[in-house]
Enzyme design. Sequence first.
Site, mmCIF file in Angstrom:
data_model
loop_
_atom_site.group_PDB
_atom_site.id
_atom_site.type_symbol
_atom_site.label_atom_id
_atom_site.label_comp_id
_atom_site.label_asym_id
_atom_site.label_seq_id
_atom_site.Cartn_x
_atom_site.Cartn_y
_atom_site.Cartn_z
ATOM 1 N N ASP A 106 0.930 -1.213 0.103
ATOM 2 C CA ASP A 106 -0.008 0.142 0.085
ATOM 3 C C ASP A 106 1.064 1.380 0.101
ATOM 4 O O ASP A 106 1.427 1.593 0.971
ATOM 5 C CB ASP A 106 -0.811 0.100 1.247
ATOM 6 C CG ASP A 106 -1.820 1.202 1.199
ATOM 7 O OD1 ASP A 106 -1.874 1.896 0.447
ATOM 8 O OD2 ASP A 106 -2.495 1.337 2.536
ATOM 9 N N GLU A 123 -0.854 10.576 0.443
ATOM 10 C CA GLU A 123 -2.213 9.772 0.504
ATOM 11 C C GLU A 123 -2.814 9.428 1.886
ATOM 12 O O GLU A 123 -3.832 9.614 2.391
ATOM 13 C CB GLU A 123 -2.283 8.768 -0.386
ATOM 14 C CG GLU A 123 -3.654 8.212 -0.804
ATOM 15 C CD GLU A 123 -3.984 7.157 0.245
ATOM 16 O OE1 GLU A 123 -5.256 6.668 0.090
ATOM 17 O OE2 GLU A 123 -3.314 6.583 0.888
HETATM 18 CO CO CO Z 1 -3.047 2.898 3.045
HETATM 19 ZN ZN ZN Z 2 -3.218 3.020 -0.200
#
Ligand code: CO
Ligand code: ZN
Length: 330
Positions: free
Chosen positions: A163, A193
């Site tokens: 991720d 993010e």
């Molecule tokens: Co994440």
């Molecule tokens: Zn992510």
Amino acid sequence: MKELIKKLVETHGPSGSEESIQAVIRQEIKGFVDEVRVDALGNLIAIKKGRGGKKVMLAAHMDEIGLMVTHIDDKGFLRFAQIGGVSPFILLGQRVVFANGIVGVIGSEKIDDIKDLRMEKLFIDIGAIDRPSAEAKVKVGDSAGYWRPLDDLGNRLVAKSMDDRIGCGTLIEAARRLKNTDHEVYFVFTVQEEVGTRGARTAAFGLSPDLGIAVDVTRTGDTPKSITMEVALGKGAAIKVKDSGIIGHPGVKKMLVETARQAGIPYQMEVLEQGGTDAGPIQLTREGIPAGVISIPTRYIHSPSEMVDLGDVEAAVNLLVKVLESELAF
Ligand code: CO
Ligand code: ZN
């Protein structure tokens, strides 16, 4: 693609400290695009020039969750704030690494009841003997990410920061394979993010694309007594219907499904009840931008051992390339 993924996941880059990962991605993509630039927030934007087609923004975030040093005590132990969704239960006993390569261990104060295990009970031990020796290596405000090499379990890979380095890898691989497109494609590797999809917000405003597609990880419902969710590892690229930040544009969703179906690319529909991606702010930019998400099913998200299936990654790359080579009818 395993070599590329290994390089991406093993690089340091908590939100706000994306310099190292930005340099790695630039190196990997520059031969396959016409131009590479970095915007004010640090988003890396790689551009493949078009021939009168549409303007497409692809987004994968290059930042990872992590810890930021808030205080160093007289004995050289570091206290920290969290960067993004970090859990004290997962942190305990882990190793973390700073941008300069300094490694630390997460220790805890004495805890009698597991329910008392909170972030403020934890500290980072970098092996220092006092405050000056700690400060010679790490300063207040420095950030650390998990320290873990990639493990290859055959068709499944385990690493920290899948991720969303797996999304970054998907974009890079798509740039390498993309030959025939009339569209102007912006491969955007976004910053911050994990602290609120900040990079994607400004990048989308600046680029003002006709279409936005985010590539990020999603949860699965395929482990013992897990959340109830249709997505499973190894069943193909996931096409997002909804998460907390977006209800995918119906036309874009349909285009993704039709493209996968016609090309025989394995896919599954994703309804994620908690979590969001860069597609959220992209969709709400200016007067609204049609947006969708291709997700990589991932187990144990936000742990140092995030697991993906290579078949799913391959499906995501293929789907992305096929879509970019299409007329983009949505
Ligand atoms: Co994440
Ligand atoms: Zn992510």
